[in-house]
Structures are given as C-alpha cells and as structure tokens.
Scaffold this motif. Structure first.
Motif, PDB file in Angstrom:
ATOM      1  N   TYR A  40       0.028   7.889   2.474  1.00 50.57           N
ATOM      2  CA  TYR A  40      -1.378   7.849   3.363  1.00 50.57           C
ATOM      3  C   TYR A  40      -2.414   7.764   1.871  1.00 50.57           C
ATOM      4  O   TYR A  40      -3.747   7.969   1.578  1.00 50.57           O
ATOM      5  N   GLY A  41      -1.669   7.541   0.795  1.00 47.98           N
ATOM      6  CA  GLY A  41      -2.463   8.527  -0.735  1.00 47.98           C
ATOM      7  C   GLY A  41      -2.730   9.951  -0.779  1.00 47.98           C
ATOM      8  O   GLY A  41      -3.662   9.948  -1.393  1.00 47.98           O
TER       9      GLY A  41
ATOM     10  N   TRP B  21      -6.976   4.271   3.126  1.00 46.19           N
ATOM     11  CA  TRP B  21      -5.574   4.085   3.089  1.00 46.19           C
ATOM     12  C   TRP B  21      -5.614   2.803   4.498  1.00 46.19           C
ATOM     13  O   TRP B  21      -5.300   1.617   3.668  1.00 46.19           O
TER      14      TRP B  21
ATOM     15  N   ARG C 178       1.883   1.972  -3.551  1.00 44.16           N
ATOM     16  CA  ARG C 178       1.395   1.965  -4.950  1.00 44.16           C
ATOM     17  C   ARG C 178       0.673   3.978  -4.668  1.00 44.16           C
ATOM     18  O   ARG C 178       0.816   4.377  -5.031  1.00 44.16           O
ATOM     19  N   PHE C 179       0.005   3.892  -2.994  1.00 44.36           N
ATOM     20  CA  PHE C 179       0.148   4.703  -2.585  1.00 44.36           C
ATOM     21  C   PHE C 179       0.776   5.450  -1.473  1.00 44.36           C
ATOM     22  O   PHE C 179       0.226   5.776  -0.512  1.00 44.36           O
TER      23      PHE C 179
ATOM     24  N   GLN D  79      -3.297  10.779  -3.990  1.00 42.86           N
ATOM     25  CA  GLN D  79      -4.648  10.295  -4.756  1.00 42.86           C
ATOM     26  C   GLN D  79      -5.644  10.027  -4.468  1.00 42.86           C
ATOM     27  O   GLN D  79      -6.005   9.338  -5.047  1.00 42.86           O
TER      28      GLN D  79
ATOM     29  N   GLN E  19       0.650  -1.226   0.134  1.00 41.19           N
ATOM     30  CA  GLN E  19       0.355  -0.055   0.297  1.00 41.19           C
ATOM     31  C   GLN E  19       0.745   1.384   0.293  1.00 41.19           C
ATOM     32  O   GLN E  19       0.423   2.123  -0.573  1.00 41.19           O
ATOM     33  N   SER E  20       1.769   1.287   0.422  1.00 40.14           N
ATOM     34  CA  SER E  20       3.296   2.284   0.570  1.00 40.14           C
ATOM     35  C   SER E  20       3.549   2.471  -0.456  1.00 40.14           C
ATOM     36  O   SER E  20       3.872   3.849  -0.557  1.00 40.14           O
TER      37      SER E  20
ATOM     38  N   LEU F 231      -7.346   9.723  -1.848  1.00 42.78           N
ATOM     39  CA  LEU F 231      -7.123   8.926  -0.471  1.00 42.78           C
ATOM     40  C   LEU F 231      -7.886   9.861   0.329  1.00 42.78           C
ATOM     41  O   LEU F 231      -6.461  10.018   0.971  1.00 42.78           O
TER      42      LEU F 231
END
Length: 264
Positions: free
Chosen positions: A86-87, A97, A82-83, A90, A79-80, A92
């Motif tokens: 905390y996104g 997240w 990709r986003f 993007q 997740q880190s 989020l």
C-alpha cells in the motif's frame, strides 16, 4: 485492542491438538492461533468486476464486469509492484493507493471522465469497508467461537490495509481476537517473517506453541513454518491439495480445524 498494543493479560490454557504431521500421533501444545482473513475467514460477496460495474451503472456508464475484472487485476498488479504494501514505505496512504487502483481500473476499461472516476473511486473505497461487500466463509464464526471457548488465544496476521479492524467489527468477528496485525500498520507484509515474529511477541508464546491458518501456500503456510510455527492451509475440495503440503496439514473446511482441536 488496537494493532501494536500490548495484549491484555488472560489466563492461558494449553490446548492439546493432534500433530498436523500426516500419520503422526504426536500432540501439539497450542496457546495461540493466528489467522489470515481474506479468503480464510471472509470473502467478497461478488467478484470485484460486478461491484465496479454496478458503481459505473449508477453513474450512467455501461462497463462489462469481465472487462473490469481483467482491468482490476492489471491495475492492482502494477500498483503492487510499484508501491508494495500500500505504498507505506513511499509516503502513500492506503486510501490513496486504492483510489489510484480503482481509477486506473476504469481507465483501462475505457472510462475517461476524471470527475466521475474520482467519485466512483471514493464510493468504492468506502463500500469495500462495509459488511454488505463481505461474507463469512462456512464454519468461520463457529470455529472461532469454539476456539475461544477452549481457551486458545487468537490474533490476525493479514496483508490488508487499516480498514480491516472496521470490517471485522462489522462482520461480528473482532471480539475473537486479542490483536489485529495488518501489513500496513506493521510495515511488513507476509511472507516477511517479521510480521509473524511480532504476532508471537504480542501473544507471548514460543513459535512451537502457535499455529497459523491461511489460504495461501507461500504467504501463510510456508511463511509461518519458516519462523517455527505450525500452520494449516485452507484448501476447498474444488481447489484440491497442494503438492508440497502433506494431507494432514490441509483443511478442506474451517470446521476441520475445530475437529482437530476438540479431539483429545
């Protein structure tokens, strides 16, 4: 004071501190200390896998803590990447997240019940904002109090989401800090120099008048020095030193910083 607000005017006092350079008798003239939080001032009371396993058990599911710890590391890392942060860039929210991370952790550990996954994720997101999941590192409260007594201004610079204000308040630490800068609120995560530069602007000091304390070599120690601040690396005796950090920059405990500040 909320993150991003202008610091309230306070009488400033220069605090003479021995130089962190090993073997040097020079004195620092510090006006501001900035602090990392997780694993510097606060740490989790138990491993993530144990907390997740207890939540699963409350819903009639048996999942081993070790399996959940391994699954969490995989889910968090993915997740880190990709986003990042905390996104925030993007679209989020940090809550979404984290809900995604928690649900993916359980899926990787073999849990497939979507309704239960959503409920457990909501519960754990809320629980990790509670003081019952956090404890102070030894010497944290005393060190912060004595630094305040000596007239040092203090702030937080942390790669954390916006729950940090509430966590610090519940742990009775928030009152020590003029400002709390989280990477989510600022939009930049350590080691990005911009989060440190914002802290210096809020503190109204030059880089050489500030020091940062943290437990991560890249994100705390080196990143602060790259903007011209002083820095100290918290490393327990079990962790040992760091090959690129002079011994005089290493804090075996937080109380060692207090000794430096009080040594006239």
């Amino acid at each position: 004071m909320r993150a991003g607000a202008a610091p309230r005017p306070l009488p400033l006092r220069l605090c003479a501190v021995p130089s962190a350079r090993a073997g040097s008798g020079a004195m620092l003239r510090l006006r501001l200390l900035t602090w990392d939080v997780k694993d510097t001032l606060l740490r989790l009371r138990q491993p993530v896998g144990q907390s997740y396993s207890a939540e699963a058990q409350a819903h009639g599911l048996r999942v081993q803590p070790q399996a959940l710890s391994e699954a969490f590391r995989e889910a968090y890392g993915a997740q880190s990447r990709r986003f990042p942060n905390y996104g925030r860039g993007q679209g989020l929210s940090s809550k979404q997240w984290w809900l995604d991370v928690v649900q993916q952790t359980f899926r990787l550990a073999g849990v497939r019940k979507d309704g239960v996954l959503s409920l457990m994720a909501e519960n754990l997101y809320r629980d990790f904002c509670s003081v019952r999941n956090w404890e102070l590192l030894p010497g944290a409260a005393e060190t912060l109090s004595r630094c305040c007594q000596r007239g040092l201004r203090m702030g937080v610079v942390s790669n954390f989401d916006n729950r940090l204000e509430d966590i610090l308040a519940q742990c009775d630490l928030r009152q020590h800090f003029e400002f709390v800068l989280t990477s989510e609120a600022v939009g930049f995560a350590k080691p990005d120099r911009r989060i440190f530069e914002k802290a210096l602007r809020l503190g109204g000091v030059l880089p050489e008048q500030a020091a940062h304390i943290g437990d991560d070599y890249t994100r705390d120690y080196r990143a602060a020095r790259e903007v011209g601040m002083h820095s100290f690396l918290l490393r327990t005796a079990r962790q040992g030193g760091h090959p690129e950090v002079p011994p005089g920059h290493v804090l075996p405990t937080l109380s060692h910083l207090l000794a430096l500040i009080e040594k006239e």
